[in-house]
Design an enzyme around this catalytic site. Sequence first.
Site, PDB file in Angstrom:
ATOM      1  N   GLU A 285       0.805  -1.311   0.013  1.00  0.00           N
ATOM      2  CA  GLU A 285      -0.214  -0.004  -0.065  1.00  0.00           C
ATOM      3  C   GLU A 285       1.023   1.237   0.066  1.00  0.00           C
ATOM      4  O   GLU A 285       0.362   2.416  -0.568  1.00  0.00           O
ATOM      5  CB  GLU A 285      -0.952   0.081   1.172  1.00  0.00           C
ATOM      6  CG  GLU A 285      -2.022  -0.936   1.063  1.00  0.00           C
ATOM      7  CD  GLU A 285      -1.772  -2.392   1.664  1.00  0.00           C
ATOM      8  OE1 GLU A 285      -0.522  -2.631   1.920  1.00  0.00           O
ATOM      9  OE2 GLU A 285      -2.709  -3.274   1.676  1.00  0.00           O
TER      10      GLU A 285
ATOM     11  N   MET B 143      24.411   9.301   1.378  1.00  0.00           N
ATOM     12  CA  MET B 143      24.379  10.605   1.900  1.00  0.00           C
ATOM     13  C   MET B 143      24.577  10.594   3.477  1.00  0.00           C
ATOM     14  O   MET B 143      25.033  11.603   4.219  1.00  0.00           O
ATOM     15  CB  MET B 143      22.607  11.024   1.815  1.00  0.00           C
ATOM     16  CG  MET B 143      22.674  12.523   2.294  1.00  0.00           C
ATOM     17  SD  MET B 143      23.776  13.790   1.699  1.00  0.00           S
ATOM     18  CE  MET B 143      22.684  14.443   0.370  1.00  0.00           C
TER      19      MET B 143
ATOM     20  N   PHE C 260     -11.278  -6.748  14.358  1.00  0.00           N
ATOM     21  CA  PHE C 260     -10.224  -7.410  13.491  1.00  0.00           C
ATOM     22  C   PHE C 260     -10.031  -6.439  12.307  1.00  0.00           C
ATOM     23  O   PHE C 260     -10.916  -5.852  11.807  1.00  0.00           O
ATOM     24  CB  PHE C 260     -10.727  -8.847  12.846  1.00  0.00           C
ATOM     25  CG  PHE C 260      -9.740  -9.288  11.921  1.00  0.00           C
ATOM     26  CD1 PHE C 260      -8.552  -9.626  12.372  1.00  0.00           C
ATOM     27  CD2 PHE C 260     -10.184  -9.661  10.452  1.00  0.00           C
ATOM     28  CE1 PHE C 260      -7.589 -10.085  11.682  1.00  0.00           C
ATOM     29  CE2 PHE C 260      -9.101  -9.971   9.808  1.00  0.00           C
ATOM     30  CZ  PHE C 260      -7.964 -10.292  10.132  1.00  0.00           C
ATOM     31  N   GLN C 261      -8.740  -6.230  12.269  1.00  0.00           N
ATOM     32  CA  GLN C 261      -8.190  -5.108  11.366  1.00  0.00           C
ATOM     33  C   GLN C 261      -8.938  -3.848  11.253  1.00  0.00           C
ATOM     34  O   GLN C 261      -9.121  -2.955  10.415  1.00  0.00           O
ATOM     35  CB  GLN C 261      -8.449  -5.774   9.676  1.00  0.00           C
ATOM     36  CG  GLN C 261      -7.653  -6.937   9.651  1.00  0.00           C
ATOM     37  CD  GLN C 261      -7.528  -7.370   7.978  1.00  0.00           C
ATOM     38  OE1 GLN C 261      -8.360  -7.089   7.331  1.00  0.00           O
ATOM     39  NE2 GLN C 261      -6.304  -7.810   7.657  1.00  0.00           N
TER      40      GLN C 261
ATOM     41  N   LYS D 259     -17.687  -0.760   6.028  1.00  0.00           N
ATOM     42  CA  LYS D 259     -17.774  -1.878   5.286  1.00  0.00           C
ATOM     43  C   LYS D 259     -19.550  -1.599   5.086  1.00  0.00           C
ATOM     44  O   LYS D 259     -20.018  -2.175   4.033  1.00  0.00           O
ATOM     45  CB  LYS D 259     -17.490  -3.326   6.012  1.00  0.00           C
ATOM     46  CG  LYS D 259     -17.503  -4.394   5.134  1.00  0.00           C
ATOM     47  CD  LYS D 259     -17.038  -5.767   5.616  1.00  0.00           C
ATOM     48  CE  LYS D 259     -17.345  -6.827   4.757  1.00  0.00           C
ATOM     49  NZ  LYS D 259     -16.686  -8.063   5.091  1.00  0.00           N
TER      50      LYS D 259
HETATM   51  C1  LIG Z   1      12.744   6.057   5.102  1.00  0.00           C
HETATM   52  C2  LIG Z   1      13.996   6.652   4.987  1.00  0.00           C
HETATM   53  N1  LIG Z   1      14.933   6.170   6.111  1.00  0.00           N
HETATM   54  C3  LIG Z   1      16.079   6.693   6.440  1.00  0.00           C
HETATM   55  C4  LIG Z   1      16.436   7.989   5.785  1.00  0.00           C
HETATM   56  C5  LIG Z   1      17.466   8.784   6.186  1.00  0.00           C
HETATM   57  N2  LIG Z   1      18.564   8.613   4.894  1.00  0.00           N
HETATM   58  C6  LIG Z   1      18.506   9.981   3.937  1.00  0.00           C
HETATM   59  S1  LIG Z   1      19.601   9.452   2.756  1.00  0.00           S
HETATM   60  C7  LIG Z   1      20.000   8.117   3.267  1.00  0.00           C
HETATM   61  C8  LIG Z   1      20.774   7.119   2.361  1.00  0.00           C
HETATM   62  C9  LIG Z   1      20.281   6.757   0.974  1.00  0.00           C
HETATM   63  O1  LIG Z   1      21.067   5.795   0.523  1.00  0.00           O
HETATM   64  P1  LIG Z   1      20.931   5.256  -0.909  1.00  0.00           P
HETATM   65  O2  LIG Z   1      19.501   5.063  -1.507  1.00  0.00           O
HETATM   66  O3  LIG Z   1      21.801   4.296  -1.430  1.00  0.00           O
HETATM   67  O4  LIG Z   1      21.255   6.971  -1.746  1.00  0.00           O
HETATM   68  P2  LIG Z   1      22.571   7.419  -1.803  1.00  0.00           P
HETATM   69  O5  LIG Z   1      22.640   8.734  -0.958  1.00  0.00           O
HETATM   70  O6  LIG Z   1      23.720   6.582  -1.715  1.00  0.00           O
HETATM   71  O7  LIG Z   1      22.443   8.056  -3.291  1.00  0.00           O
HETATM   72  C10 LIG Z   1      19.201   7.616   4.342  1.00  0.00           C
HETATM   73  C11 LIG Z   1      19.467   6.286   5.015  1.00  0.00           C
HETATM   74  C12 LIG Z   1      15.396   8.450   4.767  1.00  0.00           C
HETATM   75  N3  LIG Z   1      15.452   9.714   4.285  1.00  0.00           N
HETATM   76  N4  LIG Z   1      14.192   7.736   4.577  1.00  0.00           N
END
Ligand SMILES: Cc1ncc(C[n+]2csc(CCOP(=O)(O)OP(=O)(O)O)c2C)c(N)n1
Lengths: 576, 158
Positions: free
Chosen positions: A58, A480, A120-121, A170
């Site tokens: 979803e 990042m 439920f749900q 529902k």
């Molecule tokens: C759902 C979620 N969890 C954690 C983060 C924190 N976060 C921001 S950028 C990043 C790394 C992303 O890595 P990747 O997808 O390999 O992209 P890259 O930066 O290597 O291009 C993380 C863990 C986030 N933005 N969203």
Amino acid sequence: MEAMHTTGQILNGSEIFFECLRRENVEYIFGYPGGALLKVYETLHDVEDITHILVRHEQGATHMAEGYARSTGKPGVVLVTSGPGATNTVTGIANAYMDSTPMVVFTGQVPSSLIGNDAFQEADIVGITRPITKHNFLVKDVKELAITIRKAFYLATTGRPGPVVVDMPKDVLAATCPFEWPETVEIRGFKPTFKCHKNQIEKAAHKIAKAKRPLLYVGGGVITADASEELRTLAIKYNIPVTMTLQGLGAFPGNHPLSMGMLGMHGTYWANQAVNNCDLLIAVGARFDDRVTGKVDAFATQAYKIHNDIDPTNVDKNIKVDLPIVGDSKDFLASLLEEMPEKTESREAWLADIEKWRKKCPLSYTVEPDSLKTEFVIEEVSKQTAGNAVVVTDVGQHQMWTTQFYTFMNPRSIISSGGLGTMGYGLPAAIGAAFGIKDRPVVLFCGDGGFMMNIQELVTAVYCKVPVKIFLINNSYLGMVRQWQELFHKEKYSFTDLAESNPDFVKLAEAFGCKALMADNPETAKEAIRSALAWNEGPVVVDCRVARKEMVFPMVPAGGAISDMLLARLNPKTMV
Amino acid sequence: MKHIISVLVENRFGSLNRVAAMFSARGFNLESISIGETEDPEISRMTIVTRGDDQIINQVLKQLNRLIDTIKVTDLSRQPHVERELLLMTLKLSKTTQHEIFELIDVFKGKVVDIKQKSITIEVIGSPDKINTSIDIFKPYGIKELARSGVVAIHRGE
Ligand SMILES: Cc1ncc(C[n+]2csc(CCOP(=O)(O)OP(=O)(O)O)c2C)c(N)n1
Ligand SMILES: [Mg+2]
């Protein structure tokens, strides 16, 4: 879409549901069935004029709806069952709320008589989504269903757009009543101001004419308001440089000399310098987000600030402005054009300063024959698509490089999770965009981390033969986060190295039945990009094995003043 | 500064929750909130007491307006208005204190709503200041329990 039923006809809730969607001109529903929705799916079996896309999670449905909405400007529609189906949409709803995307999410609910019984749900999705929706509804009576759906679409798409949830028990979906379609909606608590105040516009026009160093700071509101044309005219006619936010990119053509690219944390040196030095800042459909301003008391300190936004709460929220102008950004820009005097101050010196900054610290990277850089992949895709693709990103380094190295030529060309920064957004959003846009290529730049967060939707892309071009920017790092660890956290690379654990993405894609390519140097990348852009039978994944430890610059450290920009890794200098 | 904000909202399930949730989500101060039907049964009036500088109060007003269920938002502190609060309080009662308590009730124009062998329940109506003072004054006699309604306020007529 043709109405199938007439008013006064006795229909059950499920039939009313589809009849309302038809009248709202809904083309696609992104959905997933379940117990509370059995009646709806029974009716859906014979609905031919609305296409239901069966997602695989979803959350995927919500991001697809958002990709569809952002690329087309039409509201995205989601249909999920009660309880877990509904709670799985929470991230996508929050994302749409932060990025002001029009979206209507229909959730099944347990029968009215069981609500509150821990049935439920059962989940109190109206309670859960209250702070992340523009508004939400629980439909308690089938007679209220049509008017509620009408209001939901009206609210989602009018003024500052946003997500609306409609929770449908529902029993309501099975109960019957005569169908009534309200032609107009009236919500007394909702009266957005479209028309800008004339006196304020006159003042603004005067200020713009008098400014020696004006700067347009443009956000997603300009794209929502469909005001790129007016923006272009104003900027070009009066020689005003334009810097854009993540959501504003494409509002002004990226190859125009007045385009400054993005501002803020990973904005261009010259855009941020222009912010520091402008004497007039004209913010249009933007909200002074902290990723844009950095430290607020150091932001555009020399500038008189004009701020136009459709949402009054955005004005004077983060930054105190001198001239607030609430109203639709199209009306704002069009009225300004009418009020502008013929003669304005010369901007030659200002534009020359900007040129100097542009030359001083251009965006750059090195091309080496046996190493692939993300910047190269993005720039090459930009060239091969002539800046005309719909570009979707996930969240991370690749996202910021996309803003720097893809030259956006048109509005509704970047689809990226800005406000919430949701990893896992990219793949489903790209699929949704590809349902909406058939005459331009839809390209996704996605990190290897984020790709795995909604990888299940590759199934959806394959079985629907959606021709998304997926450039997997595979640095085998949560890049990042790694960048922040290197810069600010003593190089403690805690849980960001994915090299040992990542799957073989080519094999993975192939297992989904998806075409897959690999590139690990500039030559193979060029070739792979060419093949991927030419392949339209379905999705294609290009596993771009990029240099692992690159960093995105320039960078304003979080909470820092934008004048404290880091320009390079080894000898971080600050701006002068 | 303290502000009293009057909000007309749709008399609908969830309206109060939306307002209260907005205050907590945005970190606004919420000193008291009271709600009741108006002359129109479809509309309720909420009276909210909050604190903040001008910038914060402006945000509070705008954020309230932004909620779909709110119909009208007025900062009563910026106009002539009356504000009242109701205090219900049960005090310990003894032969020695009885007399003084009755005198003080008179001073505050309060009323006795219930009286038992060892306790007395009174009501006082007035501005929040007056309510605060009366609580201070009655405290030495022994407050067993008290309840305040929160402020209700209204714009003064012409
Ligand atoms: C759902 C979620 N969890 C954690 C983060 C924190 N976060 C921001 S950028 C990043 C790394 C992303 O890595 P990747 O997808 O390999 O992209 P890259 O930066 O290597 O291009 C993380 C863990 C986030 N933005 N969203
Ligand atoms: Mg990565």
